[in-house]
Scaffold this motif. Structure first.
Motif, mmCIF file in Angstrom:
data_model
loop_
_atom_site.group_PDB
_atom_site.id
_atom_site.type_symbol
_atom_site.label_atom_id
_atom_site.label_comp_id
_atom_site.label_asym_id
_atom_site.label_seq_id
_atom_site.Cartn_x
_atom_site.Cartn_y
_atom_site.Cartn_z
ATOM 1 N N LEU A 1 26.791 27.212 99.325
ATOM 2 C CA LEU A 1 26.575 28.411 100.276
ATOM 3 C C LEU A 1 27.631 29.624 99.872
ATOM 4 C CD1 LEU A 1 25.321 29.955 102.493
ATOM 5 C CD2 LEU A 1 26.925 28.910 104.086
ATOM 6 N N ARG A 2 28.881 29.221 99.398
ATOM 7 C CA ARG A 2 29.780 30.352 98.821
ATOM 8 C C ARG A 2 29.074 30.902 97.632
ATOM 9 N NH1 ARG A 2 35.526 27.594 98.259
ATOM 10 N NH2 ARG A 2 35.927 30.062 97.872
ATOM 11 N N LYS A 3 28.857 30.267 96.684
ATOM 12 C CA LYS A 3 28.228 30.645 95.613
ATOM 13 C C LYS A 3 26.852 31.510 96.007
ATOM 14 C CE LYS A 3 28.153 28.103 91.768
ATOM 15 N NZ LYS A 3 28.877 28.449 91.097
ATOM 16 N N LEU A 4 26.144 31.193 96.838
ATOM 17 C CA LEU A 4 24.848 31.997 97.295
ATOM 18 C C LEU A 4 25.429 33.284 97.754
ATOM 19 C CD1 LEU A 4 22.425 29.610 99.164
ATOM 20 C CD2 LEU A 4 21.850 30.990 97.045
ATOM 21 N N LEU A 5 26.240 33.288 98.526
ATOM 22 C CA LEU A 5 26.759 34.768 98.925
ATOM 23 C C LEU A 5 27.505 35.415 98.019
ATOM 24 C CD1 LEU A 5 28.280 33.301 102.450
ATOM 25 C CD2 LEU A 5 26.158 34.470 102.281
ATOM 26 N N MET A 6 28.117 34.506 96.929
ATOM 27 C CA MET A 6 28.660 35.396 95.919
ATOM 28 C C MET A 6 27.508 36.378 95.113
ATOM 29 S SD MET A 6 31.811 33.190 94.865
ATOM 30 C CE MET A 6 32.304 33.760 93.366
ATOM 31 N N MET A 7 26.434 35.714 94.938
ATOM 32 C CA MET A 7 25.519 36.382 94.071
ATOM 33 C C MET A 7 24.968 37.495 95.058
ATOM 34 S SD MET A 7 23.193 33.460 92.191
ATOM 35 C CE MET A 7 22.808 32.452 93.325
ATOM 36 N N SER A 8 24.912 37.723 96.252
ATOM 37 C CA SER A 8 24.597 38.803 96.946
ATOM 38 C C SER A 8 25.093 40.064 96.701
ATOM 39 C CB SER A 8 24.618 38.505 98.572
ATOM 40 O OG SER A 8 23.933 39.626 99.163
ATOM 41 N N ASN A 9 24.370 41.335 96.854
ATOM 42 C CA ASN A 9 24.889 42.511 96.541
ATOM 43 C C ASN A 9 26.124 42.780 97.520
ATOM 44 O OD1 ASN A 9 22.934 42.652 94.454
ATOM 45 N ND2 ASN A 9 21.693 43.707 95.834
ATOM 46 N N ALA B 1 11.639 34.885 97.460
ATOM 47 C CA ALA B 1 11.246 36.206 97.926
ATOM 48 C C ALA B 1 12.249 36.987 99.290
ATOM 49 C CB ALA B 1 9.886 36.361 98.379
ATOM 50 N N HIS B 2 12.765 35.856 99.778
ATOM 51 C CA HIS B 2 13.624 36.114 100.982
ATOM 52 C C HIS B 2 14.890 36.676 100.593
ATOM 53 C CE1 HIS B 2 11.586 33.062 103.855
ATOM 54 N NE2 HIS B 2 11.307 34.235 104.114
ATOM 55 N N PHE B 3 15.323 36.270 99.164
ATOM 56 C CA PHE B 3 16.571 36.726 98.634
ATOM 57 C C PHE B 3 16.287 37.938 97.820
ATOM 58 C CE2 PHE B 3 17.181 32.004 99.428
ATOM 59 C CZ PHE B 3 18.016 32.174 100.529
ATOM 60 N N ARG B 4 15.154 38.498 97.624
ATOM 61 C CA ARG B 4 14.770 39.484 96.613
ATOM 62 C C ARG B 4 15.685 40.893 96.866
ATOM 63 N NH1 ARG B 4 11.770 43.736 96.649
ATOM 64 N NH2 ARG B 4 10.789 43.231 98.699
ATOM 65 N N GLN B 5 15.764 41.343 97.938
ATOM 66 C CA GLN B 5 16.525 42.410 97.999
ATOM 67 C C GLN B 5 17.904 42.172 97.897
ATOM 68 O OE1 GLN B 5 15.257 44.526 101.466
ATOM 69 N NE2 GLN B 5 13.291 45.127 100.791
ATOM 70 N N ALA B 6 18.363 41.033 98.374
ATOM 71 C CA ALA B 6 19.823 41.042 98.410
ATOM 72 C C ALA B 6 20.376 40.720 96.831
ATOM 73 C CB ALA B 6 20.194 39.753 99.187
ATOM 74 N N MET B 7 19.455 40.202 96.089
ATOM 75 C CA MET B 7 20.194 39.870 94.743
ATOM 76 C C MET B 7 19.325 40.380 93.732
ATOM 77 S SD MET B 7 20.012 35.403 95.263
ATOM 78 C CE MET B 7 21.131 34.664 96.443
ATOM 79 N N ASN B 8 18.853 41.669 93.898
ATOM 80 C CA ASN B 8 18.311 42.471 93.091
ATOM 81 C C ASN B 8 17.114 41.771 92.169
ATOM 82 O OD1 ASN B 8 19.580 44.729 93.490
ATOM 83 N ND2 ASN B 8 21.418 44.179 92.151
#
Length: 434
Positions: free
Chosen positions: A142-150, A306-313
């Motif tokens: 989860l930490r790595k997922l959040l770090m990939m977010s913009n 697709a849920h993470f599309r906008q958050a991860m470019n």
């Protein structure tokens, strides 16, 4: 000397197509778009088995929510309508899997009941134990997922929907997020009235992609050129995939194209140039690669991506984008009449099995093994089994309590999610988005 009309037409068609293809490949790092999907039966067969296990899990929840975790056969047809089964289909379904379900007669009421077998109960216990044991790893994922977010945060509902793929327990909001305030915090967004999981502090030691470790291993084992493999991905095209000369050259050039890491902040970069757009395109490939590497089974549905599309470019048309890189990813449409798209990481599988299995994956595969066992091998006694067994009663009640607690916790999040989705939906899950 005049050429026949048909010969002249074929020659003209060849010249035109060659000119268009050369013009398409004139950009040094371009890969042809709108490629046809080539099937790989190893992954499709994997999804056919998962289609059966998905139905079995629905029946699990139906039985475990009942009193004493038993279900009268007379009510089976009515309750199974909620799961999408047709009339008289549920009874035929449970008879196909005698290693998972057993039918017995009540000694007093003389009514047929259905319950889980001992093997199925042990499988549920094994999966629950594996899920709890890997919570520290889930915190890291989860930490790595959040770090990939913009912005360093993701919507709680989006993470909850994909909790099974990433190995998060059903109560992850408490057991993973709230139990680790040094890593995460929950934020209420006023503009969307939605909850977000936000990372407290980014750890540079976690900003290492899985593909980087793969490159290091390939360099040590095969001694490949360090410069050639610095930005490359492992490519393994499916059987029957036609690789032409120009396509091979395009892939060779694309493999050497530099790109920014998915964990790198690119908000301050000028992305208007053509070179920057190409780097961002390859960065999107690396982001989806890292997203799949963080999953338990190295696969995830396209709808979850697709849920993470906008958050991860990520690009808007995810399916068309992934078809350009069939040597890295594979899209399977099996499992739900072609409506479900499952994306596999090709380098993570070999002959339909995960190369580096974990305990949670192995526990889930136990259910697939029970489903695939032949009904003829089931040791069914001629006489109907007794109504109760002490060990089974204790196990079923304990598992039933766990399911009721999870259902209560999940219902609150589900209600919030439905209310928020009615006001705003930023995931763009229409067919045009794929």
């Amino acid at each position: 000397m005049l050429l026949p009309l048909d010969v002249f037409a074929r020659s003209l068609k060849t010249r035109i197509s060659s000119t268009l293809f050369t013009r398409l490949m004139s950009q040094s790092t371009s890969i042809p778009k709108k490629l046809e999907r080539v099937r790989d039966h190893g992954y499709d067969n994997f999804m056919e088995v998962e289609k059966k296990t998905r139905k079995v899990l629905k029946f699990h929840s139906l039985i475990l929510f009942q009193r004493n975790q038993t279900l009268p056969v007379s009510r089976l047809d009515i309750l199974s309508r909620r799961l999408g089964f047709k009339q008289h289909e549920a009874g035929k379904f449970i008879v196909k899997f005698p290693h998972v379900y057993e039918i017995y007669e009540h000694p007093v009421q003389r009514i047929l009941y259905c319950r889980l077998t001992r093997k199925a109960i042990l499988q549920i216990q094994q999966e629950n134990d594996a899920l709890i044991a890997q919570i520290p790893e889930a915190v890291t994922r989860l930490r790595k997922l959040l770090m990939m977010s913009n912005t360093g945060r993701l919507r709680l509902e989006h993470v909850r929907i994909a909790r099974s793929e990433f190995g998060f327990p059903d109560d992850f909001e408490y057991s993973v997020v709230l139990k680790n305030p040094q890593f995460f915090r929950l934020v209420d967004a006023k503009e969307t009235r939605s909850k977000y999981i936000e990372i407290v502090d980014k750890d540079p030691n976690l900003a290492v992609c899985a593909i980087q470790r793969v490159r290091e291993r390939e360099y040590r084992e095969k001694g490949m050129d360090a410069e050639d493999g610095r930005f490359s991905f492992l490519i393994n095209f499916p059987p029957g995939f036609k690789i032409g000369k120009f396509y091979r050259i395009a892939v060779w050039k694309w493999q050497r194209l530099p790109y920014w890491s998915p964990y790198e902040d690119v908000s301050g970069y000028d992305l208007r140039s053509l070179e920057a757009q190409k780097r961002m395109e390859k960065r999107a490939v690396a982001t989806i690669h890292e997203l799949l590497s963080l999953t338990v089974e190295k696969k995830i549905t396209m709808e979850r991506i697709a849920h993470f599309r906008q958050a991860m470019n990520l690009p808007k048309k995810v399916k068309e984008f992934l078809l350009q890189h069939q040597g890295i990813f594979y899209i399977s449409t099996r499992g739900n009449h072609g409506k479900l798209h499952t994306v596999f990481l090709r380098e993570g599988y070999k002959k339909g099995e995960l190369i580096e299995p974990n305990d949670l994956y192995l526990a889930r595969r136990k259910l697939a093994e029970l489903v695939l066992l032949s009904p003829r091998k089931a040791k069914v006694d001629k006489e109907l089994v007794s109504y109760r067994r002490d060990w089974e009663e204790d196990d079923m009640r304990r598992i039933g309590r766990d399911y009721e607690e999870k259902d209560f916790q999940g219902s609150e999040v589900e209600s919030n999610y439905v209310r928020d989705r009615g006001e705003e939906d930023d995931t763009d899950l229409d067919s045009d988005g794929f």
